[in-house]
Scaffold this motif. Structure first.
Motif, PDB file in Angstrom:
ATOM      1  N   GLY A   1     -42.378  30.638   9.554  1.00 54.47           N
ATOM      2  CA  GLY A   1     -41.277  29.873  10.107  1.00 54.47           C
ATOM      3  C   GLY A   1     -41.212  30.559  12.064  1.00 54.47           C
TER       4      GLY A   1
ATOM      5  N   LEU B   1     -41.238  28.680  14.839  1.00 56.47           N
ATOM      6  CA  LEU B   1     -39.448  27.709  14.994  1.00 56.47           C
ATOM      7  C   LEU B   1     -38.885  27.350  16.303  1.00 56.47           C
ATOM      8  N   GLY B   2     -38.030  26.157  16.395  1.00 60.09           N
ATOM      9  CA  GLY B   2     -38.193  24.940  16.644  1.00 60.09           C
ATOM     10  C   GLY B   2     -39.352  24.142  17.359  1.00 60.09           C
ATOM     11  N   ARG B   3     -40.466  24.119  16.173  1.00 63.93           N
ATOM     12  CA  ARG B   3     -41.417  23.371  16.119  1.00 63.93           C
ATOM     13  C   ARG B   3     -41.942  23.553  15.093  1.00 63.93           C
ATOM     14  N   GLU B   4     -41.029  22.985  13.975  1.00 68.24           N
ATOM     15  CA  GLU B   4     -41.502  23.016  12.733  1.00 68.24           C
ATOM     16  C   GLU B   4     -42.692  21.789  12.318  1.00 68.24           C
ATOM     17  N   VAL B   5     -43.425  21.539  11.209  1.00 67.41           N
ATOM     18  CA  VAL B   5     -44.106  20.568  10.682  1.00 67.41           C
ATOM     19  C   VAL B   5     -43.210  20.410   9.414  1.00 67.41           C
ATOM     20  N   THR B   6     -43.308  19.523  10.137  1.00 66.53           N
ATOM     21  CA  THR B   6     -42.915  18.891   8.451  1.00 66.53           C
ATOM     22  C   THR B   6     -43.091  17.918   8.059  1.00 66.53           C
TER      23      THR B   6
ATOM     24  N   LEU C   1     -39.348  20.554   5.363  1.00 65.12           N
ATOM     25  CA  LEU C   1     -40.731  21.474   6.207  1.00 65.12           C
ATOM     26  C   LEU C   1     -42.169  21.694   5.341  1.00 65.12           C
TER      27      LEU C   1
ATOM     28  N   ARG D   1     -44.049  23.579   4.528  1.00 68.42           N
ATOM     29  CA  ARG D   1     -43.828  24.671   4.304  1.00 68.42           C
ATOM     30  C   ARG D   1     -45.909  25.326   4.036  1.00 68.42           C
TER      31      ARG D   1
END
Lengths: 272, 336
Positions: free
Chosen positions: A126, A130-135, A140, A142
């Motif tokens: 994470g 941080l700030g460009r999470e893959v969704t 998310l 994970r």
């Protein structure tokens, strides 16, 4: 005593000439970042009094100097936090003028701060994202983040067994490695590190230093500020010494040693 | 090349324990309370009583879930009780004026969001401590409610659809409890598995880092007060629907129950760390204690003393357990 002063005066003298000569003589290579006559005042305080500096791709430049010599001000100018009062900055040969840190980041200048950049309560993967999470949809992703994080860390040979553990559970060296890995993964052209090893244990310093070497090998220009002079000789190609807001000397690693550096930093030239 | 050190790796079990210590200890506390009241009273474990407990706990749980978000960002919202009262009163006035109840419900939720947005703006964009902003909110919003109602309770009549929100049952479970469960599940999913949840945790854990990686840090902070406002409005509506009236004197001391539930659930007031599961258990523990003591025919005044004492003891134990694990986890690390 007078011998030493003489030696110093010579050393300082040649150091002053060197950068300008380098800039021209090295004509074939375009510096990644080139600073010319950078000046910055804070009220009556002349923080920087005309600094010239070139950094080439894949090179690590050590920036040393006493406290208040202007190291941090200089790196803050490069990273867009401060705007210089005077002077020019070229990035890959193009003149640039940063409007702020976000602008500098858009131009791939990243900075790693001592222990300021990680969230303790978020896991390793994470923090790397941080700030460009893959969704995936609203959630998310994970799984992708974990496997990508593993690849990012493997590429820099950083060994962290469990990526789902919270950053708070890691050692100082591991935390610093993650911070560097994250900055490196933003595909930086210039990576500035302010005291990355100052709070670390011996083995962790070694790990971080070899990590810097690996980042450098990918073609990133690294600027390293440190008070640990012995570290410089492990990773840097050149060392720039600052004194009272000026660049007093530049040395390639091969032509300097610890004693020489210490003399340059404390500025015995004043007795001249 | 120097091999990387692996000094601070304990067993995964120790990591799990230290991460979950808070939730495990409140779960234990909850079970102790349940067992104690089951043995000391005849009526506690009856279905009717348990349904009553969750029906009464529903408004607290709804707001506690939102409060968990607020506290995870390192903030606090002291005004939730006053927000509940204001929405409660305004909803009753609107219904008495003959507005259709679905319109009132939607309008009240928007009203709650608006109040939250105002407070969030002061906290996030003007840098005033959340404690101050929401303390002012606590006073002002209750004051507005009192002014609007002149202190009287306003009866709500003839809106069975609205009353069903507070009194109805679905599959034998009270509707408020179902709503609260839905809110809790939603809160759990959002905080653990969405980008927004990640932003909330990041902002609470390290504001500066969140800002530097380009997260909308200020908006994340402001938004949790909006969430708290909407949750308070929902709780206010449920209370109005259950009691069939709107009163400016509703939910006095509500904010303290909510904060107690969240803190009891192991959420750190320093921000960054908190779980919805802990909050659910904390809420149920407080509800069970309140209910159980009444069933034991102990003076209701005594309930407050016991609740306070149990919060203190539970958090004291929590801290001890967590500290022990903390030392264990970092025993060979080199951080101070």
């Amino acid at each position: 005593m007078s011998d030493r002063q003489q030696e110093n005066a010579v050393a300082v003298g040649s150091g002053r000439v060197n950068p300008a000569r380098n800039g021209r003589a090295d004509g074939g290579r375009v510096p990644r970042i080139a600073l010319r006559d950078i000046r910055k005042n804070f009220g009556s305080l002349q923080a920087l009094r005309g600094v010239d500096l070139d950094i080439y791709p894949g090179e690590c430049l050590g920036l040393v100097g006493d406290n208040a010599a202007g190291k941090s001000t200089l790196t803050k100018i490069i990273s867009g936090t401060y705007i210089p009062d005077d002077g020019t900055m070229h990035l890959d040969g193009e003149p640039v003028r940063f409007s702020g840190p976000a602008d500098a980041r858009r131009r791939n200048i990243e900075m790693v701060f001592q222990d300021l950049s990680l969230c303790d309560h978020i896991d390793v993967a994470g923090n790397l994202f941080l700030g460009r999470e893959v969704t995936r949809g609203p959630f998310l992703d994970r799984k992708t983040m974990l496997s990508e994080a593993r690849k990012m860390l493997d590429a820099l040979e950083i060994r962290i067994p469990r990526l789902s553990s919270k950053v708070a559970q890691l050692s100082g060296g591991q935390r610093q490695a993650i911070a560097i890995a994250r900055a490196a993964s933003f595909d930086p052209k210039v990576l500035i590190m302010d005291e990355p090893t100052s709070a670390l244990a011996v083995a962790e310093v070694e790990a971080v230093l070899s990590l810097i070497n690996r980042v450098k090998a990918t073609g990133v220009s690294v600027i390293l500020i440190t008070h640990r002079l012995q570290d410089l000789f492990r990773v840097c190609d050149r060392i720039a010494v600052m004194y009272e807001g000026t660049m007093v000397a530049e040395r390639s690693i091969a032509e300097t040693d610890l004693e020489d550096l210490v003399k340059l930093i404390v500025g015995e030239k004043d007795e001249r | 090349m120097t091999a990387y050190t692996e000094r601070s790796q304990g067993s995964p079990w120790a990591d799990f324990l230290s991460e979950q210590a808070q939730v495990l200890s409140i779960a234990f506390f909850f079970l102790v309370c349940v067992v104690f009241f089951a043995m000391t009273t005849d009526t506690f474990m009856t279905l009717g009583n348990l349904l009553n407990v969750i029906r009464q706990a529903a408004p607290i749980l709804i707001v506690a879930v939102a409060m968990t978000f607020v506290i995870i960002t390192g903030g606090i919202d002291l005004s939730v009780g006053s927000q509940v009262a204001l929405v409660n009163a305004v909803a009753a006035i609107a219904l008495a004026a003959g507005l259709p109840w679905p319109v009132v419900v939607v309008a009240m939720l928007c009203f709650g969001a608006l109040i939250g947005l105002g407070q969030g703006w002061f906290v996030a964009y003007q840098g005033i401590p959340a404690f101050i902003v929401t303390l002012a909110g606590l006073s002002m919003l209750r004051g507005i409610a009192l002014y609007l109602t002149q202190g009287y309770s306003i009866p709500i009549k003839g809106v069975p659809g609205f009353f069903a929100l507070g009194r109805g049952e679905l599959f034998g479970i009270p509707v408020p409890a179902l709503i609260a469960i839905a809110v809790a599940i939603l809160g759990y999913v959002v905080i653990t598995s969405t980008r927004y949840g990640r932003q909330v945790v990041a902002v609470g854990s390290n504001m500066e880092a969140a800002r530097r990686v380009g997260m909308p840090a200020r908006w994340a902070i402001a938004s949790v007060y909006v969430v708290a406002g909407v949750a308070s409005a929902l709780a206010g509506l449920l209370i109005a629907a259950r009691l069939g009236s709107g009163s400016s004197n509703a939910a006095v001391g509500f904010e303290l129950q909510v904060i107690a539930a969240v803190v009891l659930g192991g959420t750190s007031l320093m921000g960054g760390r908190g779980t919805i599961v802990g909050t659910i258990l904390g809420t149920l523990t407080i509800a069970v204690i309140g209910n159980g003591l009444i069933l034991m025919h102990i003076s209701p005044f005594f309930t407050q003393i016991v609740t306070g004492a149990i919060i203190l003891i539970a958090i004291w134990l929590n801290t001890r357990i967590f500290t022990a694990n903390f030392r264990f986890g970092f025993a060979r690390g080199n951080r101070p």
